[in-house]
Enzyme design. Structure first.
Site, PDB file in Angstrom:
ATOM      1  CD1 TRP A  55       0.938  -0.364   2.966  1.00  0.00           C
ATOM      2  CD2 TRP A  55      -0.522   1.222   3.537  1.00  0.00           C
ATOM      3  NE1 TRP A  55       1.321   0.126   4.181  1.00  0.00           N
ATOM      4  CE2 TRP A  55       0.444   1.104   4.560  1.00  0.00           C
ATOM      5  CE3 TRP A  55      -1.537   2.150   3.688  1.00  0.00           C
ATOM      6  CZ2 TRP A  55       0.428   1.883   5.715  1.00  0.00           C
ATOM      7  CZ3 TRP A  55      -1.562   2.925   4.839  1.00  0.00           C
ATOM      8  CH2 TRP A  55      -0.582   2.792   5.838  1.00  0.00           C
ATOM      9  CG  ASP A  56       4.860   0.792   1.453  1.00  0.00           C
ATOM     10  OD1 ASP A  56       3.976   0.023   1.858  1.00  0.00           O
ATOM     11  OD2 ASP A  56       6.004   0.817   1.918  1.00  0.00           O
TER      12      ASP A  56
ATOM     13  CD  GLU B   2       2.854  -4.236   8.963  1.00  0.00           C
ATOM     14  OE1 GLU B   2       3.987  -4.612   9.325  1.00  0.00           O
ATOM     15  OE2 GLU B   2       2.453  -4.285   7.784  1.00  0.00           O
TER      16      GLU B   2
ATOM     17  CE  LYS C 103       6.539  -2.079  11.572  1.00  0.00           C
ATOM     18  NZ  LYS C 103       6.296  -3.201  10.641  1.00  0.00           N
ATOM     19  CD  GLN C 104       2.720   1.046  10.071  1.00  0.00           C
ATOM     20  OE1 GLN C 104       3.069  -0.076  10.396  1.00  0.00           O
ATOM     21  NE2 GLN C 104       2.745   1.482   8.826  1.00  0.00           N
TER      22      GLN C 104
HETATM   23  C1  BGC Z   1       5.095  -1.356   7.489  1.00  0.00           C
HETATM   24  C2  BGC Z   1       4.030  -1.465   6.417  1.00  0.00           C
HETATM   25  C3  BGC Z   1       4.683  -1.291   5.073  1.00  0.00           C
HETATM   26  C4  BGC Z   1       5.819  -2.256   4.874  1.00  0.00           C
HETATM   27  C5  BGC Z   1       6.572  -2.034   3.580  1.00  0.00           C
HETATM   28  C6  BGC Z   1       6.188  -2.353   7.202  1.00  0.00           C
HETATM   29  O1  BGC Z   1       7.212  -2.206   8.138  1.00  0.00           O
HETATM   30  O2  BGC Z   1       4.565  -1.591   8.767  1.00  0.00           O
HETATM   31  O3  BGC Z   1       3.061  -0.479   6.631  1.00  0.00           O
HETATM   32  O4  BGC Z   1       3.752  -1.469   4.058  1.00  0.00           O
HETATM   33  O5  BGC Z   1       6.737  -2.094   5.924  1.00  0.00           O
HETATM   34  O6  BGC Z   1       7.154  -0.780   3.538  1.00  0.00           O
END
Ligand code: BGC
Length: 767
Positions: free
Chosen positions: A356-357, A484, A596-597
């Site tokens: 999804w990035d 995550e 985490k984010q």
């Molecule tokens: C993040 C995800 C991301 C992925 C790839 C993971 O560490 O939590 O949101 O899509 O990395 O960049």
């Protein structure tokens, strides 16, 4: 030695430093959205152990079955991973029989520069052999933006203090393998051994053609080179290459030019792979490097004209911002068949997978600066619909399409479903990018042709997983949101709010199509078997969507259970225990109130109109306290919301964490590839953050502020056929219509209208 000097347009390495070699291979990587070459050297292996010689082709992959000792129905079955392909840039240098090797002899001078205006990586070395012969070696390399399949190397050697023989061998190294991931899931793949088998090898006095086949995915790959020399002559064929020799008088130079082509059966029909590669080399000659370099500069001049972000007052930051934009341009697939890997084409981290990035972070940057690439990225998703339908069936959805969480060619490749398949928000993320595309371009033709089918097919999945609870609220259960560190929850706020946006948009698109283009509507409805009552069902789900909110705290709850979890003990978590994912079992993390984010905070940005400023402030304050930013996708979003709610220092600090994330290797894994989402987050931080840009419901808004540390900044946006140039300084903002007939928008709520007759307007009030 050490860090790279701050320069606005270049990154410059001033010494060969083994301790930084692995990192610099990523930073100096070249790419064109298709070919990616790590910044390893042409003429010697590595100066340090554990570094990675890598060349990649976006979308060219091998697959392998995923083995689960404890199996379950519907788990992802096949992993696709980006392959390391032959290293065609290789040369070897011998000075009067002594092999050039930086570890032997003496390095008298060393410099390597990547100038993002020329797109050429140039290295200059003065070296003295063990017996005292001094040579100057100037190598230049590019991966052509103008020619998808082409890269080139120019290699010039000058005899400085002697007259004698110089021998240069040029070859392809086809015996390549991928990196092993070990314990860190972020660095590589699980495959062992070579994945490419040579099926044909032709070498003549100038050309090499190596044809290889992947073992499982069955693709054919051609690697071809054409090498010429000026100031020397061909002497013999050697392995996968040629040797050239020159008798140099002191001060004279021999120059080798090697043009490289990669073509695979993912690009053209299998029978045409070899001829297509050779055709790319048809006009190859010793003058070709200069011609390719001229094309490259022209391409980049055009790119920077549309995309440059200028920051006056901080050179290190300026460097970071441009470096990030440049790497994004190098990473983005643009043929409708490929996308943008989390690490671009710079390394094997995350196996070359697309996430999804792309849609949430990188797409807006490209949409506003290189809209044609953004369009191609949506086409990629359109072409992924058949696989997404298959995946939906595997997940027991009778209709609709579910995009894979991570993939190359459309297979779900996530072997860890709690943080993979469970991230159903991917469907809404793709729909969001289609909606933004329509807002920014007004291109309804594209929606009729591709977008409508994407958003309708994917919207259906919400009806598939959703259900009404006892209070009649539409709930989405057992999903994972962007964060995550929290998995498989009910009613993740981000997911539900984005699903609502998605379903509403799907209904709007269907209704507009039916009203304005009945033939297209009929075609799409027939293709996906759209029933008459489905739009009403989507609307009903939107109207009753459960959106968790906590009245006591006055904040949006991340999900139904998040606020009742035990807070993470940050005070007693030492620095070396971050990122938490490398030090704690997932369940330990999932049981705590820790992120985490950005999750809710990301919804505040994407669905900006749905929140008051006070909502945003309270949510920001709460989630900031529980977020580790262990994901590189986090800081930029916090920066943007901090800017919006008036936390100017925080906005700046979070922005700084993103802007030089790879250059300063702050996440300590740039060795395995750049972080493309965070790179795009820098652009978002300028446009959405400091300049307060928002585009929704037909209105374009700016609310610029100037960070105290800067004198001025400037960026451009392509929107509705116009190119708008925005300059913000201490006195306000200057808006100029650089292209296009007219554009209307607001500046801190005040209307601005630019047209051919009044193409520029200065507005006061940059707070
Ligand atoms: C993040 C995800 C991301 C992925 C790839 C993971 O560490 O939590 O949101 O899509 O990395 O960049």
């Amino acid at each position: 030695m050490g860090a790279l000097p701050a320069e606005p347009w270049c990154i410059r390495e001033q010494a060969l430093d083994p301790a930084r070699a692995f990192l610099h291979e990523t930073l100096f990587a070249l790419g064109n959205g298709y070919i990616g070459m790590r910044g390893t050297h042409e003429d010697f292996g590595t100066v340090a152990d554990g570094t990675l010689e890598g060349t990649y082709l976006n979308g060219f992959y091998e697959n392998e079955p995923i083995h689960y000792p404890e199996n379950a129905y519907g788990l992802a079955r096949t992993n696709e991973f980006m392959l390391n392909v032959p290293n065609a840039k290789r040369v070897a240098l011998f000075v009067e029989g002594e092999a050039f090797d930086p570890a032997a002899g003496r390095m008298l001078a060393y410099e390597r520069v990547l100038d993002v205006r020329t797109g050429v990586l140039e290295r200059r070395i003065d070296w003295e052999s063990a017996s005292g012969k001094q040579v100057r070696i100037v190598s230049r390399r590019l991966v052509s933006f103008a020619r998808k399949h082409v890269a080139a190397v120019e290699y010039a050697v000058t005899a400085l203090n002697f007259s004698g023989q110089v021998r240069i061998e040029s070859f392809v190294d086809s015996a390549v393998t991928n990196l092993l991931a070990g314990d860190d899931p972020r660095v590589g793949s699980a495959v062992t051994g070579p994945s490419l088998e040579v099926v044909q090898r032709d070498v003549d006095d100038a050309q090499v053609l190596v044809l290889q086949r992947t073992r499982n995915s069955g693709f054919l790959l051609a690697t071809a080179t054409h090498t010429t020399v000026v100031g020397g002559a061909f002497v013999e064929r050697r392995g996968e290459g040629q040797a050239f020799e020159a008798q140099l008088a002191q001060g004279a130079t021999v120059t080798l030019c090697k043009v490289i082509a990669y073509v695979s059966s993912r690009d053209v029909a299998e029978d045409d792979v070899a001829s297509h590669a050779l055709n790319e080399l048809k006009h190859a000659s010793s003058a070709m490097f200069a011609a390719l370099a001229a094309e490259q500069s022209a391409y980049l001049a055009d790119f920077w004209r549309q995309a440059d972000v200028e920051i006056v007052g901080d050179d290190a930051l300026q460097q970071g911002v441009r470096f990030n934009q440049y790497h994004l341009l190098q990473s983005a697939g643009r043929d409708g068949k490929t996308n943008i890997a989390a690490k671009g084409v710079t390394g094997e981290g995350y196996e070359g997978h697309y996430f999804w990035d792309t849609e949430i972070y990188i797409f807006p940057f490209l949409l506003f600066t290189k809209p044609e690439i953004a369009r191609a990225l949506l086409q990629y998703r359109y072409h992924g619909l058949p696989k997404a339908r298959e995946r939906a069936r595997a997940m027991s959805h009778e209709q609709g399409a579910l995009y894979p969480w991570r993939t190359i060619a459309g297979e779900e490749c996530s072997a860890y479903f709690p943080a993979g398949t469970a991230q159903y928000h991917i469907n809404a993320d793709v729909a969001y990018s289609v909606r933004l595309y329509l807002e920014a371009t007004g291109d309804f033709d594209f929606i009729a042709q591709y977008g409508a089918e994407i958003v309708l097919e994917t919207a259906r999945i919400w009806l598939g997983i959703g259900s009404y609870d006892m209070q009649g609220r539409f709930c989405l259960n057992a999903v994972t949101g962007p964060d995550e560190y929290t998995a498989i929850v009910n009613n993740n706020y981000y997911t539900n709010a984005m699903a609502r946006m998605h379903m509403r948009f799907a209904v709007q698109v269907a209704e507009r199509l039916r009203a304005e283009r009945p033939a297209d509507y009929a075609r799409v409805a027939a293709a996906i078997d759209l029933r008459g009552d489905e739009l009403a069902a989507l609307t009903a789900a939107c109207d009753s969507m459960r959106l968790p909110y906590d009245d006591t705290l006055g904040i949006h709850a991340q999900d139904d259970s998040f606020l009742s979890k035990k807070p993470w003990d940050f005070a007693n978590t030492p620095k070396d225990k971050y990122p938490l994912l490398l030090h704690f079992h997932p369940l330990v993390i999932y049981r705590h109130q820790v992120c985490k984010q950005a999750d809710v905070v990301l919804a505040l940005l994407l669905l900006s109109d749905e929140f008051t400023l006070d909502d945003k402030k309270r949510d920001f304050d709460f989630y900031e306290r529980v977020t580790t930013h262990d994901s590189s996708l986090s800081s930029c979003i916090f920066s943007i919301i901090a800017a919006e709610v008036g936390y100017r220092d925080k906005a700046y600090e979070y922005f700084m964490e993103t802007a030089r994330l790879d250059l300063d290797n702050t996440h300590a894994n740039t060795e395995y590839g750049v972080h493309t989402a965070a790179m795009a987050g820098t652009w978002l931080g300028v446009a959405y953050g400091f300049a307060g840009m928002r585009l929704s419901n037909g209105t374009l808004r700016f609310a610029p502020t100037l960070p105290a540390q800067w004198q001025r900044y400037r960026f451009k946006v392509h929107v509705r056929g116009a190119l708008l140039d925005v300059v913000v300084d201490a006195h306000g903002a200057m808006y100029t219509l650089a292209e296009g007939d007219e554009l209307a928008f607001t500046h801190h709520g005040r209307e601005v209208k630019l047209s051919k007759t009044q193409p520029a307007q200065r507005m006061g009030d940059a707070a």
